[in-house]
Design a protein around this motif. Structure first.
Motif, PDB file in Angstrom:
ATOM      1  N   CYS A 191     -10.522  -0.274   8.444  1.00 51.77           N
ATOM      2  CA  CYS A 191      -9.638   0.960   7.225  1.00 51.77           C
ATOM      3  C   CYS A 191      -9.187  -0.200   5.400  1.00 51.77           C
ATOM      4  O   CYS A 191      -8.620  -0.680   5.721  1.00 51.77           O
ATOM      5  CB  CYS A 191      -8.382   1.891   7.590  1.00 51.77           C
ATOM      6  N   HIS A 192      -9.344   1.212   4.688  1.00 54.12           N
ATOM      7  CA  HIS A 192      -8.383  -0.069   3.443  1.00 54.12           C
ATOM      8  C   HIS A 192      -7.817   1.212   2.841  1.00 54.12           C
ATOM      9  O   HIS A 192      -7.858   1.801   2.350  1.00 54.12           O
ATOM     10  CB  HIS A 192     -10.118  -0.195   3.312  1.00 54.12           C
ATOM     11  N   LEU A 193      -6.687   0.334   1.674  1.00 54.07           N
ATOM     12  CA  LEU A 193      -5.835   1.243   0.834  1.00 54.07           C
ATOM     13  C   LEU A 193      -5.403   0.392  -0.108  1.00 54.07           C
ATOM     14  O   LEU A 193      -5.432  -0.649   0.161  1.00 54.07           O
ATOM     15  CB  LEU A 193      -5.072   2.054   1.559  1.00 54.07           C
ATOM     16  N   LEU A 194      -5.832   0.817  -1.519  1.00 60.25           N
ATOM     17  CA  LEU A 194      -4.848   0.406  -2.524  1.00 60.25           C
ATOM     18  C   LEU A 194      -4.393   1.204  -2.998  1.00 60.25           C
ATOM     19  O   LEU A 194      -4.386   2.450  -3.347  1.00 60.25           O
ATOM     20  CB  LEU A 194      -6.311   0.037  -3.746  1.00 60.25           C
ATOM     21  N   ILE A 195      -3.167   0.393  -3.225  1.00 57.19           N
ATOM     22  CA  ILE A 195      -1.908   1.240  -3.561  1.00 57.19           C
ATOM     23  C   ILE A 195      -1.213   0.857  -4.164  1.00 57.19           C
ATOM     24  O   ILE A 195      -1.434  -0.641  -5.267  1.00 57.19           O
ATOM     25  CB  ILE A 195      -0.974   1.216  -2.349  1.00 57.19           C
ATOM     26  N   ASP A 196      -0.914   1.673  -5.986  1.00 57.61           N
ATOM     27  CA  ASP A 196      -0.079   1.043  -6.901  1.00 57.61           C
ATOM     28  C   ASP A 196       1.441   0.505  -7.098  1.00 57.61           C
ATOM     29  O   ASP A 196       1.874   0.795  -5.803  1.00 57.61           O
ATOM     30  CB  ASP A 196      -0.381   1.759  -7.473  1.00 57.61           C
ATOM     31  N   ARG A 197       1.667   0.614  -7.692  1.00 50.33           N
ATOM     32  CA  ARG A 197       3.145  -0.272  -7.429  1.00 50.33           C
ATOM     33  C   ARG A 197       4.352   0.870  -7.052  1.00 50.33           C
ATOM     34  O   ARG A 197       5.793   0.974  -6.791  1.00 50.33           O
ATOM     35  CB  ARG A 197       3.560  -0.636  -8.856  1.00 50.33           C
ATOM     36  N   ASP A 198       3.941   2.089  -7.099  1.00 60.29           N
ATOM     37  CA  ASP A 198       4.892   3.284  -7.145  1.00 60.29           C
ATOM     38  C   ASP A 198       4.216   4.541  -5.657  1.00 60.29           C
ATOM     39  O   ASP A 198       5.231   5.017  -5.199  1.00 60.29           O
ATOM     40  CB  ASP A 198       4.401   4.323  -7.833  1.00 60.29           C
ATOM     41  N   MET A 199       3.530   3.421  -5.131  1.00 56.55           N
ATOM     42  CA  MET A 199       3.411   3.587  -3.594  1.00 56.55           C
ATOM     43  C   MET A 199       2.048   4.562  -3.821  1.00 56.55           C
ATOM     44  O   MET A 199       2.119   5.747  -2.500  1.00 56.55           O
ATOM     45  CB  MET A 199       4.218   3.682  -2.618  1.00 56.55           C
ATOM     46  N   GLY A 200       1.880   4.662  -4.731  1.00 52.16           N
ATOM     47  CA  GLY A 200       0.607   6.075  -4.381  1.00 52.16           C
ATOM     48  C   GLY A 200      -0.592   5.442  -4.356  1.00 52.16           C
ATOM     49  O   GLY A 200      -1.208   4.682  -4.854  1.00 52.16           O
ATOM     50  N   ILE A 204       0.530  -8.290 -11.037  1.00 59.53           N
ATOM     51  CA  ILE A 204       0.363  -7.395 -10.087  1.00 59.53           C
ATOM     52  C   ILE A 204       0.559  -6.181 -10.155  1.00 59.53           C
ATOM     53  O   ILE A 204       1.495  -5.532 -10.483  1.00 59.53           O
ATOM     54  CB  ILE A 204       1.551  -8.125  -8.775  1.00 59.53           C
ATOM     55  N   ILE A 205      -0.561  -4.777  -9.482  1.00 60.44           N
ATOM     56  CA  ILE A 205      -0.471  -3.819  -9.988  1.00 60.44           C
ATOM     57  C   ILE A 205      -0.263  -3.140  -9.111  1.00 60.44           C
ATOM     58  O   ILE A 205      -0.453  -1.709  -8.932  1.00 60.44           O
ATOM     59  CB  ILE A 205      -2.162  -3.629 -10.950  1.00 60.44           C
ATOM     60  N   GLY A 206      -0.267  -3.449  -7.754  1.00 56.93           N
ATOM     61  CA  GLY A 206      -0.206  -2.868  -6.169  1.00 56.93           C
ATOM     62  C   GLY A 206      -0.640  -3.813  -5.003  1.00 56.93           C
ATOM     63  O   GLY A 206      -0.262  -4.160  -5.355  1.00 56.93           O
ATOM     64  N   ILE A 207      -0.977  -3.107  -3.967  1.00 55.14           N
ATOM     65  CA  ILE A 207      -0.933  -3.847  -3.153  1.00 55.14           C
ATOM     66  C   ILE A 207      -2.183  -3.333  -2.308  1.00 55.14           C
ATOM     67  O   ILE A 207      -2.592  -2.018  -2.654  1.00 55.14           O
ATOM     68  CB  ILE A 207       0.582  -4.094  -2.218  1.00 55.14           C
ATOM     69  N   SER A 208      -3.416  -4.231  -1.539  1.00 51.32           N
ATOM     70  CA  SER A 208      -3.540  -3.812  -1.007  1.00 51.32           C
ATOM     71  C   SER A 208      -3.697  -3.380   0.703  1.00 51.32           C
ATOM     72  O   SER A 208      -3.075  -4.434   0.846  1.00 51.32           O
ATOM     73  CB  SER A 208      -4.888  -5.321  -0.496  1.00 51.32           C
ATOM     74  N   TYR A 209      -4.136  -2.775   1.220  1.00 50.87           N
ATOM     75  CA  TYR A 209      -3.382  -2.648   2.676  1.00 50.87           C
ATOM     76  C   TYR A 209      -4.809  -2.694   3.750  1.00 50.87           C
ATOM     77  O   TYR A 209      -5.605  -1.287   3.688  1.00 50.87           O
ATOM     78  CB  TYR A 209      -2.780  -1.445   2.961  1.00 50.87           C
TER      79      TYR A 209
END
Length: 362
Positions: free
Chosen positions: A186-195, A276-281
């Motif tokens: 399961c993959h998510l890309l999430i921005d700095r505001d957790m969107g 850094i623009i966000g995180i990969s989960y």
């Protein structure tokens, strides 16, 4: 490439699909030039090596000339307009074959075509077979027309460059999507505001099944998780935003009774400039592996117990035999024959093997 850049290029898609006929535009421009300035000959030229090409023209069938016979070779980046009212009186042109012969040019006015970054491409010019004056208004008009020609040329270049960037971005997006969808995780890309910026189908279907959440771009993490789960996620998210990679294994018990072991990774996501623009989960279901590990541990424990029990049970008769042998030897009993001594030696060897087994399982 950042997701926002992809969206920007996608918004340009209609613009990039415009059908722009540069040749027709430039031919129309040179015809307009000849009409407005009332000259029989007008040219848009491009210089390549030792040759000047007449790509768009009015009043002549000549396709190209040598730079040595070109009027425009005297144009340069520092001279935005050159006017020759009578070529016969100008030593640079008096012996030019286009002055002494057909079409017997007498008047010339030209402006260099210079790109925004200072490269000379060629010229826009007008010629006449009679001497004439060139007014300030006409000079200004020719300069404006030259700028318009450069705009058309650079516009086409910009369009082609944007198309190339769009195709590269679309290819990158396709590869990213292909990677996402081909993975069982399961993959998510999430921005700095957790969107949520991007996700794969596995993640969307899992969240729908477990949390009844319809995942889409812009969904906030707090619309999925609450309470301790949200607090834990937020802690790991903040560490990843600081540049750290966080990994762990965790068992989660869900409300529907399912128990799933996850291998989870929070990784910082960077743009082209390294920001850094966000995180990969990423979450991978490792339940099957964990169940197998538990089975193996249980089996090993059972084997240890069995081995321990068997080794101790075997040592009892061995210890008894060795004890009897010691008693007989102390009594100096005549019954101690050579065969009994061999039995003692063999029993001691058996005792050593049993001790070795006990040491191995401990």
């Amino acid at each position: 490439m950042a997701i926002k850049d992809l969206e920007r290029l996608q918004a340009l898609h209609r613009f990039l699909n415009l059908e722009i006929d540069k040749d027709a535009e430039l031919q129309e421009m040179i015809e307009l030039t000849a009409e407005l300035l009332n000259c029989p000959i007008a040219l848009i030229t491009l210089i390549e090596g030792d040759t000047q090409y007449f790509l768009y023209k009015v009043g002549t069938d000549v396709e190209q000339v040598s730079n040595s016979d070109s009027f425009c070779r005297y144009l340069n980046l520092g001279n935005d307009l050159m006017v020759v009212t009578d070529t016969h009186k100008d030593e640079r042109f008096a012996s030019n074959p286009f002055v002494t012969g057909n079409p017997n040019v007498v008047f010339y006015a030209g402006v260099p075509l210079t790109t925004h970054d200072g490269h000379l491409l060629g010229s826009i010019c007008i010629l006449d077979v009679i001497s004439r004056e060139f007014t300030p208004v006409q000079s200004r008009l020719l300069r404006v027309l030259a700028k318009r020609v450069i705009q058309i040329m650079e516009f086409e270049f910009s369009i082609n460059l944007l198309k190339q960037q769009f195709l590269q971005a679309r290819d990158a997006e396709t590869k990213l999507r292909s990677f996402f969808e081909s993975s069982s995780s399961c993959h998510l890309l999430i921005d700095r505001d957790m969107g949520v910026m991007a996700y794969n189908k596995n993640m969307a279907s899992f969240l729908k099944r477990m949390y009844n959440v319809m995942l889409k771009q812009g969904t906030h993490v707090n619309q999925i998780l609450q309470g301790p789960a949200l607090e834990s996620f937020t802690t790991d998210f903040k560490q990843a935003l600081s540049g750290k990679t966080i990994t762990f294994e965790r068992e989660v018990n869900y409300k529907n009774g399912e128990r799933i072991w996850w291998y989870v990774a929070f990784e910082p996501g960077f743009d082209a400039e390294g920001k850094i623009i966000g995180i990969s989960y990423n979450a991978t279901d490792i339940t099957a592996r964990k169940v197998n590990e538990e089975k193996i541990l249980a089996q090993n424990s059972s084997l240890r117990q069995i081995a321990h029990m068997q080794s101790h049970e075997l040592r009892k008769p061995v210890a008894t035999i060795l004890g009897l042998m010691e008693v007989l030897k102390l009594d100096h009993s005549p019954e101690m024959t050579e065969e009994m001594y061999m039995l003692e030696e063999t029993t001691r060897e058996l005792d050593d093997k049993i001790r070795m087994i006990v040491n191995m399982i401990n």
